[in-house]
Design a protein around this motif. Structure first.
Motif, mmCIF file in Angstrom:
data_model
loop_
_atom_site.group_PDB
_atom_site.id
_atom_site.type_symbol
_atom_site.label_atom_id
_atom_site.label_comp_id
_atom_site.label_asym_id
_atom_site.label_seq_id
_atom_site.Cartn_x
_atom_site.Cartn_y
_atom_site.Cartn_z
ATOM 1 N N PRO A 164 31.442 29.071 25.346
ATOM 2 C CA PRO A 164 30.208 29.738 24.923
ATOM 3 C C PRO A 164 28.978 29.199 25.645
ATOM 4 N N TYR A 165 27.917 30.012 25.635
ATOM 5 C CA TYR A 165 26.588 29.570 26.067
ATOM 6 C C TYR A 165 25.850 29.189 24.793
ATOM 7 N N THR A 166 25.439 27.946 24.693
ATOM 8 C CA THR A 166 24.825 27.451 23.463
ATOM 9 C C THR A 166 23.338 27.216 23.653
ATOM 10 N N GLU A 167 22.560 27.680 22.679
ATOM 11 C CA GLU A 167 21.125 27.420 22.704
ATOM 12 C C GLU A 167 20.612 27.169 21.295
ATOM 13 N N PHE A 168 19.480 26.511 21.226
ATOM 14 C CA PHE A 168 18.775 26.326 19.975
ATOM 15 C C PHE A 168 17.764 27.450 19.871
ATOM 16 N N CYS A 169 17.833 28.246 18.813
ATOM 17 C CA CYS A 169 16.871 29.318 18.609
ATOM 18 C C CYS A 169 15.845 28.866 17.574
ATOM 19 N N HIS A 170 14.587 28.933 17.963
ATOM 20 C CA HIS A 170 13.481 28.490 17.112
ATOM 21 C C HIS A 170 12.739 29.657 16.469
ATOM 22 N N LEU A 188 23.197 28.183 18.182
ATOM 23 C CA LEU A 188 24.047 29.365 18.330
ATOM 24 C C LEU A 188 24.833 29.299 19.635
ATOM 25 N N SER A 189 26.114 29.633 19.564
ATOM 26 C CA SER A 189 27.010 29.604 20.718
ATOM 27 C C SER A 189 27.544 31.003 20.958
ATOM 28 N N GLY A 190 27.175 31.582 22.098
ATOM 29 C CA GLY A 190 27.478 32.987 22.359
ATOM 30 C C GLY A 190 28.600 33.236 23.351
ATOM 31 N N ARG A 213 32.116 20.315 21.917
ATOM 32 C CA ARG A 213 32.594 21.049 23.101
ATOM 33 C C ARG A 213 31.691 22.219 23.477
ATOM 34 N N ALA A 214 30.587 22.397 22.756
ATOM 35 C CA ALA A 214 29.648 23.498 23.045
ATOM 36 C C ALA A 214 28.233 22.925 23.176
ATOM 37 N N PRO A 215 27.986 22.128 24.211
ATOM 38 C CA PRO A 215 26.679 21.476 24.345
ATOM 39 C C PRO A 215 25.549 22.485 24.551
ATOM 40 N N VAL A 216 24.412 22.166 23.986
ATOM 41 C CA VAL A 216 23.246 23.044 24.104
ATOM 42 C C VAL A 216 22.792 23.116 25.554
ATOM 43 N N GLN A 217 22.392 24.323 25.976
ATOM 44 C CA GLN A 217 21.972 24.551 27.357
ATOM 45 C C GLN A 217 20.527 24.992 27.475
ATOM 46 N N SER A 218 19.926 25.481 26.391
ATOM 47 C CA SER A 218 18.530 25.929 26.474
ATOM 48 C C SER A 218 17.942 26.064 25.071
ATOM 49 N N HIS A 219 16.625 26.254 25.053
ATOM 50 C CA HIS A 219 15.880 26.561 23.830
ATOM 51 C C HIS A 219 15.417 28.012 23.923
#
Length: 148
Positions: free
Chosen positions: A21-27, A42-44, A100-106
């Motif tokens: 997945p592509y993982t990001e923190f959604c604010h 969230l991991s997409g 296993r799904a490290p955050v990649q962006s905000h």
């Protein structure tokens, strides 16, 4: 890629992801409200890369264009997706191995809390900047508490 699995707190709903997945923190304020947290992790993946393996989530229409999946038995938030997109995001905390799904962006950084300092230095995105973002559609109507 080794299968990533996850599910709700009570075990009534389980799922498997067949791609990284592509993982990001959604604010954004909708995600904060939906998760009860100060952001949503969230991991997409593409919708065809998610399989519900036990049970199926119930859904809340958080807007006329999107829905949020949750377990009706225990309340665990599980997913978010737009009707018009081919991707779906699961809550990273519902993964069995979120490491296993490290955050990649905000995402939604215009709504980030000023005191939140977490994973600074990652790429940042503003809600609605992309011209094809569903939130830019004239018919977009959030379904949030009008008192907030």
């Amino acid at each position: 890629m080794t299968l990533l699995t996850g599910g709700c707190q009570c075990g009534a709903i389980r799922y498997a992801l067949s791609a990284d997945p592509y993982t990001e923190f959604c604010h954004c304020n909708m995600c904060k409200r939906a998760t009860g947290g100060v952001f949503a992790a969230l991991s997409g993946v593409r919708k065809d890369q998610l399989t519900w393996t036990r049970g199926e989530p119930s859904y809340f229409r958080s807007s006329n264009l999107s829905r949020r999946g949750f377990c009706s038995a225990c309340g665990t938030p599980l997913s978010f997706d737009y009707d018009s997109k081919d991707t779906i995001e699961v809550t990273t905390g519902s993964l069995d191995e979120p490491e296993r799904a490290p955050v990649q962006s905000h995402f939604g950084v215009e709504s980030r809390l000023s005191w939140l300092k977490l994973c600074d230095g990652l790429p940042e995105k503003v809600t609605g900047v992309s011209p094809d973002s569903p939130v830019n559609r004239p018919d977009f109507k959030p379904q949030q508490d009008p008192d907030r």
